[in-house]
Design a protein around this motif. Sequence first.
Motif, PDB file in Angstrom:
ATOM      1  N   ALA A  72       0.841  -1.069  -0.130  1.00 17.03           N
ATOM      2  CA  ALA A  72      -0.028  -0.092  -0.047  1.00 17.03           C
ATOM      3  C   ALA A  72       0.909   1.138  -0.077  1.00 17.03           C
ATOM      4  CB  ALA A  72      -0.835   0.022   1.229  1.00 17.03           C
ATOM      5  N   GLY A  73       0.465   2.171  -0.459  1.00 13.73           N
ATOM      6  CA  GLY A  73       1.074   3.612  -0.870  1.00 13.73           C
ATOM      7  C   GLY A  73       2.309   3.702  -1.756  1.00 13.73           C
ATOM      8  N   THR A  74       2.360   2.643  -2.686  1.00 16.14           N
ATOM      9  CA  THR A  74       3.460   2.582  -3.487  1.00 16.14           C
ATOM     10  C   THR A  74       3.119   3.682  -4.676  1.00 16.14           C
ATOM     11  OG1 THR A  74       3.763   0.252  -3.201  1.00 16.14           O
ATOM     12  CG2 THR A  74       4.280   1.164  -5.393  1.00 16.14           C
ATOM     13  N   GLU A  75       4.391   4.277  -4.915  1.00 16.78           N
ATOM     14  CA  GLU A  75       4.441   5.398  -5.970  1.00 16.78           C
ATOM     15  C   GLU A  75       4.833   4.497  -7.258  1.00 16.78           C
ATOM     16  OE1 GLU A  75       4.147   7.910  -8.539  1.00 16.78           O
ATOM     17  OE2 GLU A  75       3.072   8.486  -6.779  1.00 16.78           O
ATOM     18  N   GLY A  76       4.145   4.661  -8.458  1.00 16.75           N
ATOM     19  CA  GLY A  76       4.720   4.005  -9.617  1.00 16.75           C
ATOM     20  C   GLY A  76       5.421   5.110 -10.467  1.00 16.75           C
ATOM     21  N   GLU A  77       6.121   5.955  -9.992  1.00 20.57           N
ATOM     22  CA  GLU A  77       6.874   6.789 -10.645  1.00 20.57           C
ATOM     23  C   GLU A  77       8.145   7.101  -9.611  1.00 20.57           C
ATOM     24  OE1 GLU A  77       8.652   9.260 -13.807  1.00 20.57           O
ATOM     25  OE2 GLU A  77       7.115   7.601 -13.742  1.00 20.57           O
ATOM     26  N   SER A  78       9.268   6.236 -10.056  1.00 23.99           N
ATOM     27  CA  SER A  78      10.288   6.434  -9.049  1.00 23.99           C
ATOM     28  C   SER A  78      10.895   7.995  -9.084  1.00 23.99           C
ATOM     29  CB  SER A  78      11.485   5.434  -9.598  1.00 23.99           C
ATOM     30  OG  SER A  78      12.719   5.523  -8.886  1.00 23.99           O
ATOM     31  N   ALA A  79      11.373   8.315  -7.795  1.00 20.82           N
ATOM     32  CA  ALA A  79      11.801   9.457  -7.848  1.00 20.82           C
ATOM     33  C   ALA A  79      13.299   9.785  -8.487  1.00 20.82           C
ATOM     34  CB  ALA A  79      12.122  10.160  -6.308  1.00 20.82           C
ATOM     35  N   ALA A  80      13.941   8.677  -8.575  1.00 18.27           N
ATOM     36  CA  ALA A  80      15.203   8.136  -9.318  1.00 18.27           C
ATOM     37  C   ALA A  80      15.166   8.353 -10.654  1.00 18.27           C
ATOM     38  CB  ALA A  80      15.929   7.167  -8.545  1.00 18.27           C
ATOM     39  N   THR A 121      -7.555  -4.890  -7.773  1.00 18.83           N
ATOM     40  CA  THR A 121      -8.283  -3.669  -7.190  1.00 18.83           C
ATOM     41  C   THR A 121      -7.619  -2.758  -6.134  1.00 18.83           C
ATOM     42  OG1 THR A 121      -9.331  -5.101  -5.548  1.00 18.83           O
ATOM     43  CG2 THR A 121     -10.527  -5.064  -7.663  1.00 18.83           C
ATOM     44  N   ARG A 122      -6.484  -3.061  -5.575  1.00 19.99           N
ATOM     45  CA  ARG A 122      -5.656  -2.334  -4.898  1.00 19.99           C
ATOM     46  C   ARG A 122      -5.155  -1.089  -5.534  1.00 19.99           C
ATOM     47  NH1 ARG A 122      -3.166  -7.539  -2.185  1.00 19.99           N
ATOM     48  NH2 ARG A 122      -5.228  -7.919  -0.630  1.00 19.99           N
ATOM     49  N   PRO A 123      -4.902   0.069  -4.898  1.00 17.17           N
ATOM     50  CA  PRO A 123      -4.772   1.330  -5.308  1.00 17.17           C
ATOM     51  C   PRO A 123      -3.034   1.466  -5.706  1.00 17.17           C
ATOM     52  CG  PRO A 123      -4.946   1.673  -2.933  1.00 17.17           C
ATOM     53  CD  PRO A 123      -5.201   0.119  -3.458  1.00 17.17           C
ATOM     54  N   LEU A 124      -2.816   2.091  -6.897  1.00 21.07           N
ATOM     55  CA  LEU A 124      -1.325   2.221  -7.266  1.00 21.07           C
ATOM     56  C   LEU A 124      -1.266   3.593  -7.890  1.00 21.07           C
ATOM     57  CD1 LEU A 124       1.736   1.364  -7.760  1.00 21.07           C
ATOM     58  CD2 LEU A 124       0.910   0.799 -10.060  1.00 21.07           C
ATOM     59  N   THR A 125      -0.516   4.632  -7.295  1.00 17.31           N
ATOM     60  CA  THR A 125      -0.317   5.871  -7.548  1.00 17.31           C
ATOM     61  C   THR A 125       0.763   6.310  -8.736  1.00 17.31           C
ATOM     62  OG1 THR A 125      -1.047   6.750  -5.571  1.00 17.31           O
ATOM     63  CG2 THR A 125      -0.094   8.235  -6.668  1.00 17.31           C
ATOM     64  N   ILE A 126       0.628   6.824  -9.590  1.00 13.01           N
ATOM     65  CA  ILE A 126       1.571   7.286 -10.582  1.00 13.01           C
ATOM     66  C   ILE A 126       1.466   8.554 -10.968  1.00 13.01           C
ATOM     67  CG2 ILE A 126       2.232   6.722 -13.146  1.00 13.01           C
ATOM     68  CD1 ILE A 126       0.963   3.976 -12.824  1.00 13.01           C
ATOM     69  N   ARG A 127       2.665   9.361 -10.500  1.00 10.24           N
ATOM     70  CA  ARG A 127       2.437  10.772 -10.650  1.00 10.24           C
ATOM     71  C   ARG A 127       1.631  11.542 -10.056  1.00 10.24           C
ATOM     72  NH1 ARG A 127       3.993  10.124 -16.750  1.00 10.24           N
ATOM     73  NH2 ARG A 127       6.021   9.645 -16.761  1.00 10.24           N
ATOM     74  N   GLY A 128       1.160  10.815  -8.696  1.00  9.24           N
ATOM     75  CA  GLY A 128       0.046  11.475  -7.701  1.00  9.24           C
ATOM     76  C   GLY A 128      -1.192  10.940  -8.386  1.00  9.24           C
ATOM     77  N   THR A 132      -6.238   1.791 -10.038  1.00 12.68           N
ATOM     78  CA  THR A 132      -6.213   0.500  -9.510  1.00 12.68           C
ATOM     79  C   THR A 132      -4.812  -0.462 -10.298  1.00 12.68           C
ATOM     80  OG1 THR A 132      -7.470  -0.670 -11.406  1.00 12.68           O
ATOM     81  CG2 THR A 132      -8.794   0.378  -9.291  1.00 12.68           C
ATOM     82  N   VAL A 133      -4.341  -1.413  -9.634  1.00  9.48           N
ATOM     83  CA  VAL A 133      -3.371  -2.112 -10.155  1.00  9.48           C
ATOM     84  C   VAL A 133      -3.873  -2.525 -11.493  1.00  9.48           C
ATOM     85  CG1 VAL A 133      -1.713  -4.193  -9.761  1.00  9.48           C
ATOM     86  CG2 VAL A 133      -2.442  -2.683  -8.005  1.00  9.48           C
ATOM     87  N   LEU A 134      -5.020  -2.871 -11.592  1.00  9.65           N
ATOM     88  CA  LEU A 134      -5.293  -3.418 -13.029  1.00  9.65           C
ATOM     89  C   LEU A 134      -5.393  -2.329 -14.063  1.00  9.65           C
ATOM     90  CD1 LEU A 134      -6.924  -5.557 -14.715  1.00  9.65           C
ATOM     91  CD2 LEU A 134      -8.990  -4.129 -13.816  1.00  9.65           C
ATOM     92  N   GLU A 135      -5.843  -1.082 -13.666  1.00  7.82           N
ATOM     93  CA  GLU A 135      -5.728   0.192 -14.507  1.00  7.82           C
ATOM     94  C   GLU A 135      -4.131   0.511 -14.775  1.00  7.82           C
ATOM     95  OE1 GLU A 135      -9.534   2.741 -13.193  1.00  7.82           O
ATOM     96  OE2 GLU A 135      -7.623   2.736 -11.958  1.00  7.82           O
ATOM     97  N   ALA A 136      -3.422   0.184 -13.971  1.00  6.50           N
ATOM     98  CA  ALA A 136      -1.950   0.586 -14.144  1.00  6.50           C
ATOM     99  C   ALA A 136      -1.236  -0.468 -14.983  1.00  6.50           C
ATOM    100  CB  ALA A 136      -1.311   0.506 -12.946  1.00  6.50           C
ATOM    101  N   ILE A 137      -1.888  -1.765 -14.834  1.00  9.33           N
ATOM    102  CA  ILE A 137      -1.278  -2.771 -15.878  1.00  9.33           C
ATOM    103  C   ILE A 137      -1.815  -2.520 -17.423  1.00  9.33           C
ATOM    104  CG2 ILE A 137      -1.356  -5.229 -16.555  1.00  9.33           C
ATOM    105  CD1 ILE A 137      -1.641  -6.034 -13.418  1.00  9.33           C
ATOM    106  N   GLN A 138      -3.182  -2.241 -17.592  1.00  6.97           N
ATOM    107  CA  GLN A 138      -3.670  -2.078 -18.817  1.00  6.97           C
ATOM    108  C   GLN A 138      -3.038  -0.837 -19.599  1.00  6.97           C
ATOM    109  OE1 GLN A 138      -4.937  -4.853 -19.396  1.00  6.97           O
ATOM    110  NE2 GLN A 138      -5.991  -3.759 -20.497  1.00  6.97           N
ATOM    111  N   ARG A 139      -2.809   0.150 -18.480  1.00  5.20           N
ATOM    112  CA  ARG A 139      -1.980   1.646 -19.244  1.00  5.20           C
ATOM    113  C   ARG A 139      -0.599   1.082 -19.665  1.00  5.20           C
ATOM    114  NH1 ARG A 139      -0.736   6.946 -15.473  1.00  5.20           N
ATOM    115  NH2 ARG A 139       0.923   7.652 -16.767  1.00  5.20           N
TER     116      ARG A 139
END
Length: 187
Positions: A72-80, A121-128, A132-139
Amino acid sequence: MSGEAVAALYLSDVRGRMRGVRTLGEGALAQLRDSEWHTPLAPDGNSAAVLVQHLAGNMHSRWGSLQEGYRAGTEGESAARNRDAEFEEGALNGAALLAVWAAGWRVFLDVLDHLSPDDLTRPLTIRGEIHTVLEAIQRQVAHYSGHVYQLILLVKTLRGQEWQTLSIPRGGSAAFNAAMLPPDGQG
């Protein structure tokens, strides 16, 4: 069919399809000459090297923090991540770029292999932006597939008559379809 069964079916399908997309890309990259890795088709176009760098950079950024499983709370855009540098021509040769390619795909596919149906169905944040993880995968399925098909077009254009098809060759559909039928001819 239950929702969990559909989620499991989706994960199984996306794992196989993305491995297939990777294989297509590798089939194209294998046809590049050493001198062509840094050759774009247009002045502002992307070379195979740039596309490989970008794909790998995105895969590490989006999925690297999920390699140990969903958190939980994972950001899918690494600061590095330095996304702009991914689009700069470097000096890496074909072998080094293939290693970059393999490392990026390893991260993405490893995460797909470790996700559970409940994770979708869990949340994953990408650039704020919350997905959902499903939406992130499809993206990413759309994104990665698009760039792999760019690679295929680029290499096919560079190879011209020497291009080795990665699918059913022209004029070969009937033979391919016949080979797919059971021996008794019943579908």
